[in-house]
Design a protein around this motif. Structure first.
Motif, PDB file in Angstrom:
ATOM      1  N   ASN A 138     -12.045  -4.883  -0.276  1.00 57.75           N
ATOM      2  CA  ASN A 138     -11.945  -3.798  -1.306  1.00 57.75           C
ATOM      3  C   ASN A 138     -10.613  -3.320  -1.406  1.00 57.75           C
ATOM      4  O   ASN A 138      -9.957  -2.958  -2.509  1.00 57.75           O
ATOM      5  CB  ASN A 138     -12.966  -2.778  -1.224  1.00 57.75           C
ATOM      6  CG  ASN A 138     -14.402  -3.211  -1.721  1.00 57.75           C
ATOM      7  OD1 ASN A 138     -14.475  -4.011  -2.436  1.00 57.75           O
ATOM      8  ND2 ASN A 138     -15.581  -2.532  -1.195  1.00 57.75           N
ATOM      9  N   GLN A 139     -10.000  -2.970  -0.283  1.00 55.93           N
ATOM     10  CA  GLN A 139      -8.812  -2.325   0.105  1.00 55.93           C
ATOM     11  C   GLN A 139      -7.580  -3.371  -0.650  1.00 55.93           C
ATOM     12  O   GLN A 139      -6.582  -2.987  -1.359  1.00 55.93           O
ATOM     13  CB  GLN A 139      -8.099  -2.269   1.373  1.00 55.93           C
ATOM     14  CG  GLN A 139      -9.040  -1.012   1.937  1.00 55.93           C
ATOM     15  CD  GLN A 139      -8.879  -0.602   3.284  1.00 55.93           C
ATOM     16  OE1 GLN A 139      -8.034  -1.557   4.154  1.00 55.93           O
ATOM     17  NE2 GLN A 139      -9.515   0.505   3.745  1.00 55.93           N
ATOM     18  N   ASP A 140      -7.891  -4.684  -0.256  1.00 59.66           N
ATOM     19  CA  ASP A 140      -6.952  -5.797  -0.833  1.00 59.66           C
ATOM     20  C   ASP A 140      -7.156  -5.741  -2.185  1.00 59.66           C
ATOM     21  O   ASP A 140      -6.020  -5.868  -2.893  1.00 59.66           O
ATOM     22  CB  ASP A 140      -7.257  -7.018  -0.089  1.00 59.66           C
ATOM     23  CG  ASP A 140      -6.807  -7.253   1.486  1.00 59.66           C
ATOM     24  OD1 ASP A 140      -6.067  -6.356   1.691  1.00 59.66           O
ATOM     25  OD2 ASP A 140      -7.532  -7.872   2.053  1.00 59.66           O
ATOM     26  N   LEU A 141      -8.151  -5.913  -2.685  1.00 63.73           N
ATOM     27  CA  LEU A 141      -8.359  -5.880  -4.311  1.00 63.73           C
ATOM     28  C   LEU A 141      -7.808  -4.695  -4.975  1.00 63.73           C
ATOM     29  O   LEU A 141      -7.007  -4.723  -6.032  1.00 63.73           O
ATOM     30  CB  LEU A 141      -9.975  -5.959  -4.492  1.00 63.73           C
ATOM     31  CG  LEU A 141     -10.169  -6.337  -6.039  1.00 63.73           C
ATOM     32  CD1 LEU A 141      -9.874  -7.057  -6.459  1.00 63.73           C
ATOM     33  CD2 LEU A 141     -11.695  -6.138  -6.057  1.00 63.73           C
ATOM     34  N   SER A 142      -8.069  -3.558  -4.339  1.00 62.89           N
ATOM     35  CA  SER A 142      -7.529  -2.309  -4.944  1.00 62.89           C
ATOM     36  C   SER A 142      -5.793  -2.272  -5.080  1.00 62.89           C
ATOM     37  O   SER A 142      -5.468  -2.128  -5.985  1.00 62.89           O
ATOM     38  CB  SER A 142      -7.914  -1.083  -4.074  1.00 62.89           C
ATOM     39  OG  SER A 142      -7.448  -0.081  -4.590  1.00 62.89           O
ATOM     40  N   ALA A 143      -5.369  -3.034  -3.921  1.00 57.08           N
ATOM     41  CA  ALA A 143      -3.873  -3.217  -3.893  1.00 57.08           C
ATOM     42  C   ALA A 143      -3.295  -4.057  -4.924  1.00 57.08           C
ATOM     43  O   ALA A 143      -2.293  -3.803  -5.752  1.00 57.08           O
ATOM     44  CB  ALA A 143      -3.445  -3.487  -2.517  1.00 57.08           C
ATOM     45  N   ARG A 144      -4.120  -5.325  -5.064  1.00 57.53           N
ATOM     46  CA  ARG A 144      -3.835  -6.334  -6.300  1.00 57.53           C
ATOM     47  C   ARG A 144      -3.843  -5.694  -7.659  1.00 57.53           C
ATOM     48  O   ARG A 144      -3.252  -5.961  -8.526  1.00 57.53           O
ATOM     49  CB  ARG A 144      -4.458  -7.686  -5.845  1.00 57.53           C
ATOM     50  CG  ARG A 144      -4.121  -8.358  -4.671  1.00 57.53           C
ATOM     51  CD  ARG A 144      -4.867  -9.513  -4.540  1.00 57.53           C
ATOM     52  NE  ARG A 144      -6.300  -9.705  -4.789  1.00 57.53           N
ATOM     53  CZ  ARG A 144      -6.909  -9.643  -3.567  1.00 57.53           C
ATOM     54  NH1 ARG A 144      -6.236  -9.766  -2.223  1.00 57.53           N
ATOM     55  NH2 ARG A 144      -8.144  -9.589  -3.442  1.00 57.53           N
ATOM     56  N   THR A 145      -5.049  -4.751  -7.532  1.00 59.71           N
ATOM     57  CA  THR A 145      -5.304  -4.229  -9.007  1.00 59.71           C
ATOM     58  C   THR A 145      -4.378  -3.326  -9.218  1.00 59.71           C
ATOM     59  O   THR A 145      -3.706  -3.313 -10.536  1.00 59.71           O
ATOM     60  CB  THR A 145      -6.809  -3.551  -8.919  1.00 59.71           C
ATOM     61  OG1 THR A 145      -7.746  -4.471  -8.480  1.00 59.71           O
ATOM     62  CG2 THR A 145      -6.914  -2.865 -10.381  1.00 59.71           C
ATOM     63  N   GLU A 146      -3.790  -2.500  -8.416  1.00 59.72           N
ATOM     64  CA  GLU A 146      -2.712  -1.725  -8.709  1.00 59.72           C
ATOM     65  C   GLU A 146      -1.383  -2.394  -9.116  1.00 59.72           C
ATOM     66  O   GLU A 146      -0.482  -1.973 -10.029  1.00 59.72           O
ATOM     67  CB  GLU A 146      -2.489  -0.786  -7.432  1.00 59.72           C
ATOM     68  CG  GLU A 146      -3.556   0.226  -7.013  1.00 59.72           C
ATOM     69  CD  GLU A 146      -3.328   1.008  -5.901  1.00 59.72           C
ATOM     70  OE1 GLU A 146      -2.161   0.836  -5.207  1.00 59.72           O
ATOM     71  OE2 GLU A 146      -4.083   2.137  -5.631  1.00 59.72           O
ATOM     72  N   GLN A 147      -1.132  -3.502  -8.368  1.00 62.74           N
ATOM     73  CA  GLN A 147       0.009  -4.264  -8.591  1.00 62.74           C
ATOM     74  C   GLN A 147       0.033  -4.831 -10.120  1.00 62.74           C
ATOM     75  O   GLN A 147       0.914  -5.007 -10.859  1.00 62.74           O
ATOM     76  CB  GLN A 147       0.119  -5.426  -7.645  1.00 62.74           C
ATOM     77  CG  GLN A 147       1.497  -6.156  -7.967  1.00 62.74           C
ATOM     78  CD  GLN A 147       2.765  -5.353  -7.737  1.00 62.74           C
ATOM     79  OE1 GLN A 147       2.705  -4.621  -6.774  1.00 62.74           O
ATOM     80  NE2 GLN A 147       3.619  -5.713  -8.557  1.00 62.74           N
ATOM     81  N   THR A 148      -1.337  -5.447 -10.382  1.00 56.64           N
ATOM     82  CA  THR A 148      -1.693  -5.812 -11.547  1.00 56.64           C
ATOM     83  C   THR A 148      -1.465  -4.844 -12.769  1.00 56.64           C
ATOM     84  O   THR A 148      -0.847  -5.247 -13.783  1.00 56.64           O
ATOM     85  CB  THR A 148      -3.075  -6.394 -11.810  1.00 56.64           C
ATOM     86  OG1 THR A 148      -3.093  -7.537 -10.710  1.00 56.64           O
ATOM     87  CG2 THR A 148      -3.364  -7.168 -13.269  1.00 56.64           C
ATOM     88  N   ALA A 149      -1.923  -3.597 -12.413  1.00 53.28           N
ATOM     89  CA  ALA A 149      -1.757  -2.538 -13.400  1.00 53.28           C
ATOM     90  C   ALA A 149      -0.118  -2.173 -13.779  1.00 53.28           C
ATOM     91  O   ALA A 149       0.326  -1.859 -14.799  1.00 53.28           O
ATOM     92  CB  ALA A 149      -2.346  -1.210 -13.003  1.00 53.28           C
ATOM     93  N   ALA A 150       0.446  -2.386 -12.669  1.00 53.73           N
ATOM     94  CA  ALA A 150       1.770  -2.192 -12.781  1.00 53.73           C
ATOM     95  C   ALA A 150       2.499  -3.075 -13.615  1.00 53.73           C
ATOM     96  O   ALA A 150       3.556  -2.814 -14.677  1.00 53.73           O
ATOM     97  CB  ALA A 150       2.524  -1.988 -11.308  1.00 53.73           C
ATOM     98  N   ASN A 151       2.316  -4.327 -13.461  1.00 55.98           N
ATOM     99  CA  ASN A 151       2.846  -5.606 -14.029  1.00 55.98           C
ATOM    100  C   ASN A 151       2.278  -5.456 -15.455  1.00 55.98           C
ATOM    101  O   ASN A 151       3.369  -5.504 -16.505  1.00 55.98           O
ATOM    102  CB  ASN A 151       2.245  -6.824 -13.630  1.00 55.98           C
ATOM    103  CG  ASN A 151       2.896  -7.270 -12.353  1.00 55.98           C
ATOM    104  OD1 ASN A 151       4.091  -6.614 -11.718  1.00 55.98           O
ATOM    105  ND2 ASN A 151       2.206  -8.007 -11.324  1.00 55.98           N
ATOM    106  N   LEU A 152       1.137  -4.992 -15.947  1.00 58.49           N
ATOM    107  CA  LEU A 152       0.609  -4.765 -17.101  1.00 58.49           C
ATOM    108  C   LEU A 152       1.602  -3.749 -17.899  1.00 58.49           C
ATOM    109  O   LEU A 152       1.719  -3.759 -19.096  1.00 58.49           O
ATOM    110  CB  LEU A 152      -0.868  -4.533 -17.273  1.00 58.49           C
ATOM    111  CG  LEU A 152      -1.747  -5.442 -16.777  1.00 58.49           C
ATOM    112  CD1 LEU A 152      -3.251  -5.113 -16.756  1.00 58.49           C
ATOM    113  CD2 LEU A 152      -1.505  -6.803 -17.940  1.00 58.49           C
ATOM    114  N   GLU A 153       1.847  -2.590 -17.130  1.00 56.50           N
ATOM    115  CA  GLU A 153       2.519  -1.513 -17.815  1.00 56.50           C
ATOM    116  C   GLU A 153       3.972  -2.083 -17.908  1.00 56.50           C
ATOM    117  O   GLU A 153       4.546  -1.831 -19.086  1.00 56.50           O
ATOM    118  CB  GLU A 153       2.539  -0.304 -16.685  1.00 56.50           C
ATOM    119  CG  GLU A 153       1.641   0.328 -16.503  1.00 56.50           C
ATOM    120  CD  GLU A 153       1.319   1.562 -15.547  1.00 56.50           C
ATOM    121  OE1 GLU A 153       2.486   1.759 -14.904  1.00 56.50           O
ATOM    122  OE2 GLU A 153       0.513   2.176 -15.533  1.00 56.50           O
TER     123      GLU A 153
END
Length: 325
Positions: free
Chosen positions: A282-297
């Motif tokens: 979950n921690q890894d997924l959260s980190a990837r999710t945050e990275q993806t959100a930054a990329n989407l921004e």
């Protein structure tokens, strides 16, 4: 079979039957002893009373015999003399029979000594009787001989008989007193025996109670240990009764609970490991999710810039068209 292997019901019944049997035996023994003492005293009393009756009868017979003898020697005519002589002979025969029976019944040394004096005095009376007869045949002074020698001898004879009666009465009282003493001793022995039986019953009961309560205490202790959460204690018992079965059942339950707790503990460890792995994922997924959100921004910003550029290009193109027109 050992006593501890018997069932609880059999132990209780065995205790009751043992105590009841001991009480019955002691009661029967005491009753039999008292009965034998009473029977012995009764036989002794009856024998004493029979001896007294014989001696009293002998005393009366002696008085009658002496009266017939005196009357026969003092008679003035032949008919009266013959009558009293016949009565004297009959009474003498009865006296002989009474003396023989009395002598056979006497058992004490004192009684036989008195009887020896009676026989001696009787022989003296017989000698005096013969002297009186001889004196009468010789026309002597019969009245003087009777009054001076025969009557005192008869009185002495009666006195010895009275001594025998008193001796038998004394022996009778002693027999009754001895019987009362033996009864008292028997009652004491019976009471002591009963007290011993009761004491043995109490000791046996206390021992049986210990036999029953000791395993129950162990069972209670084991149950309290289990209730406190300690499953490490084991109980071993080789009893074959219900209490032994209870202890073995509690021990088996402890082992089952210990095995179940071990299985639960292993399951908890497995779940904890899986939960830890899930948390890490979950921690890894959260980190990837945050990275993806930054990329989407960033992509959204780029799209906005592109949209603005396209809009500007459209406006420029429209203006160019207008100018061209």
């Amino acid at each position: 079979m050992q006593f501890k292997n018997l069932s609880v019901a059999k132990k209780v019944w065995l205790l009751l039957l043992t105590v009841i049997t001991m009480m019955l035996l002691s009661g029967l023994g005491m009753t039999s002893y008292l009965k034998s003492v009473d029977q012995r005293v009764m036989n002794s009393v009856l024998d004493m009373e029979e001896r007294i009756r014989l001696v009293v009868q002998l005393r009366g017979n002696t008085q009658a015999t002496a009266s017939y003898l005196v009357a026969a020697n003092m008679a003035q005519d032949a008919t009266s003399m013959e009558f009293f002589n016949q009565q004297f002979k009959t009474a003498s025969m009865e006296a002989d029979a009474l003396l023989t029976e009395t002598n056979q019944r006497l058992q004490s040394a004192d009684g036989r000594a008195v009887m020896a004096r009676i026989n001696e005095q009787r022989q003296k009376l017989q000698q005096l009787t013969e002297q009186v007869a001889t004196e009468r045949r010789n026309d002597g002074d019969v009245g003087r001989l009777v009054q001076s020698e025969l009557v005192p001898a008869v009185q002495q004879y009666l006195g010895i008989l009275n001594e025998l009666v008193e001796l038998q009465q004394k022996i009778l009282k002693e027999a009754v007193a001895q019987g009362a003493k033996e009864n008292a001793v028997a009652m004491t022995i019976g009471g002591t025996t009963l007290a011993v039986v009761i004491a043995l019953g109490l000791l046996f009961s206390a021992w049986l109670v210990r036999q029953l309560t000791a395993p129950l205490a162990r069972a209670v202790e084991l149950a309290e240990t289990i209730a406190s959460g300690d499953l490490t204690k084991d109980v071993h018992d080789d009893r074959k009764d219900e209490l032994g079965q209870l202890l073995r059942s509690l021990n088996a339950m402890t082992q089952k609970l210990r095995s179940l707790v071990g299985e639960v503990r292993n399951g908890v460890d497995s779940v904890s490991s899986a939960a830890s792995q899930i948390a890490t994922g979950n921690q890894d997924l959260s980190a990837r999710t945050e990275q993806t959100a930054a990329n989407l921004e960033e992509t959204a910003a780029s799209m906005e810039e592109l949209t603005a550029t396209v809009t500007q290009s459209a406006d420029t193109a429209r203006q160019a068209n207008q100018l061209a027109a």
